[in-house]
Design an enzyme around this catalytic site. Structure first.
Site, PDB file in Angstrom:
ATOM      1  N   ASP A 128      23.103   0.195 -19.785  1.00  0.00           N
ATOM      2  CA  ASP A 128      22.052  -0.819 -19.640  1.00  0.00           C
ATOM      3  C   ASP A 128      20.733  -0.139 -19.268  1.00  0.00           C
ATOM      4  OD1 ASP A 128      20.852  -3.301 -19.474  1.00  0.00           O
ATOM      5  OD2 ASP A 128      21.536  -3.686 -17.427  1.00  0.00           O
ATOM      6  N   ARG A 146       8.159 -12.552 -16.844  1.00  0.00           N
ATOM      7  CA  ARG A 146       9.007 -13.152 -15.792  1.00  0.00           C
ATOM      8  C   ARG A 146       8.873 -14.672 -15.824  1.00  0.00           C
ATOM      9  NH1 ARG A 146      12.144  -9.880 -16.202  1.00  0.00           N
ATOM     10  NH2 ARG A 146      10.736  -9.186 -17.833  1.00  0.00           N
TER      11      ARG A 146
END
Length: 677
Positions: free
Chosen positions: A212, A614
């Site tokens: 990841d 975000r």
């Protein structure tokens, strides 16, 4: 694949097992879903759980993956290796410690422990000097440089001094039978490079790797991956070059490009559908990041509709910025019937948080912070809790090393090195080893005497605290105060620090004592016996967990942009969009090569991109016309990133006092009062 719904690109990424695979996962595109679905698919296709490893950067990300895979494959999940890079490195080191002449239960030094070792070597307590040395040594380790290589490559006198300290630092850490955080990657890599049998053993054990955030790997982590995957190269790497924001700590986005060179057969799959944000937010993010050179072309899109306009708010100064935004946030929440936890205030540097904290407290709005230092992370608190941990468990080598050397008591690295060597031979804890008669042949009498004095002191404290006793032990608060007085901790602070620093740290210690005393006496209110110091010591690990933020509480999130990576919020306020702040400009930038300045600007742009993405439903951006530095007002310019985003600056004049917002908020409260009366 009978897991959960996947789009076409996600299904392709999950099903591809013909060789190495790079999944270019844009922000909010479901990369964690792909990784966990692929683990389930690997199990379905006959891979054994113990032969699959998923590696990420944070414990939180590893925990989230594990929770998801438990739902998909509950019987196999306990056997899977889902961990951070450093946890994997620790596992390899524990298993192969003998090859490095280390004991398997070696001590891991934290940042404060490492700073203490460097403080002795450099003969300074100056925090800035120690931080600079730690950062440089960390960069050298993450570039796989030995102390000798670092010395040869030192570019100036300052780096030469640190390189010499690096040599002594490594010798000291090795003598302690310890490793630091960077060693957890560097030492396993050395083993895999130099020991063919160890390399083949781990390649056969970990037959499929999922990595990841591969764009955040440094050179050592990237090399570790290549040695673990070996000639089979059965792996899936997931990353996004547009979210590479950790160059300052050694991460190298070029590792993504190197994957294609190292593995010509690499399969590239792009995830461009965003499941988080509205298209207005994504359009701004795409426009901004288009100003960076691209390793891989991609463009995020969403099915969440156009969304609210992005608001840009010029402010007169930082206090007006904080007051306005806190008031707007409160009014917006009231009007939308939202939760406080739906909101985040994001900024470039921790120093920007203070004024927002002030205004949030004034309006009695709960908030939590990310990216700052907690009370229990302070060096002075760790010093005292090390004694408590050792009282509770004399086999805690890390607590022993911190307690025995803080404050100084004439026990140096040579003595501790001899103790570590003897303890390794005897396969026992450092504390237990110092009492054995056989240890006397390893050190001089005066060295052992100093250790025995310390050991006997801890034993007395254990007895008085209630260990191995039918009695409950002496009063915990008084005994803790006596312990701190006996070790001379207050004098130690004033002897090693200036008066202002010493007083601040001593006040923190007193706060800890008061808090533990209250905790010990709390049960009296219910008629139960007070807790002993031993009971408190046995629970100190739980006490330190208080430093971890409860992400479930209903509170506004204050966070640096770096700490916000991987998170999402319905409503985001992105503050301080000014030249010099975001993009950040260091004081020595004028002396920096043009290419390095350009690279830094590109990383700052990626950091801004992370901030924008975000936001799920609304994004508000603010900047100040002037900011105070000391007693001076400095004029500010709006960030170039505002123009690059292509958003409308719908306020032409700076806002000093948000009267309109406060009036609107007051009207909303009056309306609610009438409805409920």
């Amino acid at each position: 694949m009978t897991f959960f719904p996947l789009n076409t690109a996600q299904r392709e990424a999950v099903a591809y097992l013909d060789g190495p695979c790079l999944v270019l996962a844009g922000a909010g595109s479901g990369k964690t879903r792909v990784i966990t679905a692929k683990i389930a698919y690997l199990l379905e296709r006959g891979y054994k759980a113990e032969n699959i490893a998923a590696i990420t950067f944070t414990n939180k990300a590893a925990h989230e993956m594990l929770e998801r895979i438990r739902k998909l494959a509950p019987s196999s999940s306990p056997k899977l290796l889902i961990s951070t890079f450093h946890s994997l490195g620790m596992r390899i080191l524990r298993a192969e410690a003998k090859a490095l002449n280390m004991k398997s239960n070696f001590t891991i030094l934290d940042s404060a422990d490492s700073a203490a070792v460097l403080s002795d070597i450099l003969a300074t307590t100056d925090k800035q000097t120690l931080r600079k040395a730690q950062a440089q040594i960390s960069l050298w380790k993450n570039a796989a440089l030995s102390p000798d290589q670092a010395w040869q490559q030192a570019g100036n006198e300052s780096e030469g001094i640190i390189a010499k300290a690096f040599m002594r630092y490594q010798q000291t850490v090795k003598a302690y039978q310890a490793v630091d955080f960077d060693d957890l990657i560097a030492l396993p890599l050395r083993l895999l490079e130099e020991k063919a049998e160890i390399r083949e053993r781990w390649q056969n054990l970990l037959r499929y790797l999922l990595i990841d955030e591969v764009q955040d790997t440094n050179n050592v982590q990237y090399a570790l991956i290549k040695h673990l995957t070996g000639p089979r190269a059965m792996f899936t790497a997931v990353g996004d070059d547009d979210q590479s924001i950790y160059g300052w700590r050694g991460a190298d986005v070029k590792n993504l490009a190197d994957l294609q060179r190292s593995y010509p057969q690499l399969k590239l799959i792009k995830l461009e559908q965003n499941y988080r944000s509205t298209n207005r937010i994504l359009a701004a993010a795409n426009a901004l990041i288009s100003h960076n050179p691209k390793l891989f072309e991609k463009k995020l899109w969403s099915e969440h509709g156009t969304g609210d306009p992005i608001t840009v708010l010029p402010m007169e100064h930082e206090d007006a910025e904080a007051e306005n935004i806190v008031t707007r946030l409160s009014a917006h929440r009231f009007e939308r019937r939202a939760k406080f936890s739906d909101y985040a205030i994001l900024y470039r540097g921790n120093h920007q948080a203070r004024v927002f904290e002030t205004h949030l407290r004034q309006q009695r709005i709960p908030y939590i912070m990310s990216g700052g230092q907690s009370f229990f992370d302070r060096a002075e608190i760790k010093d005292i809790t090390a004694y408590l941990r050792l009282i509770a468990n004399e086999e805690d080598d890390q607590a022993f090393l911190r307690a025995v050397s803080t404050p100084k008591r004439g026990i140096g690295p040579v003595t501790l090195s001899a103790l570590a060597e003897y303890a390794t031979t005897r396969k026992t804890a450092l504390f237990n080893a110092l009492f054995e008669s056989g240890f006397s042949s390893y050190v001089k009498d005066n060295q052992r005497t100093a250790l025995l004095e310390f050991g006997n002191f801890i034993n007395r404290m254990q007895f008085r605290a209630g260990k191995d006793s039918a009695k409950n032990g002496e009063n915990a608060g008084l005994l803790l105060q006596e312990l701190i007085q006996a070790i001379g901790y207050e004098n130690y602070l004033y002897d090693t620090l200036d008066n202002k620093q010493a007083l601040s740290k001593w006040n923190n210690v007193q706060e800890l004592v008061a808090w533990l005393t209250r905790k010990a006496e709390g049960d009296n209110k219910t008629g139960q016996s007070p807790k002993s110091l031993m009971e408190l010591a046995q629970h100190i690990a739980l006490i330190t967990l208080l430093q971890e933020t409860d992400q479930q509480q209903d509170a506004v999130h204050l966070s640096t942009l770096h700490a916000a990576k991987g998170l999402e919020y319905p409503h985001v306020f992105l503050v301080g969009l000014e030249e010099g702040l975001l993009p950040h400009e260091s004081q020595d930038e004028e002396q920096t090569e043009e290419s390095a300045v350009l690279s830094k600007l590109e990383e700052e742009r990626r950091l801004m991109y992370v901030g924008i993405t975000r936001a799920q439903r609304s994004l508000s951006i603010s900047y100040c016309m002037k900011r105070k530095r000391g007693k001076e007002w400095l004029m500010r310019k709006p960030s170039r990133f505002l123009i690059e985003m292509g958003v409308n600056q719908n306020q032409s004049e700076p806002i000093s006092l948000p009267q309109d917002t406060r009036a609107h908020f007051a009207a909303l409260k009056d309306l609610l009062a009438h409805k409920t009366s």
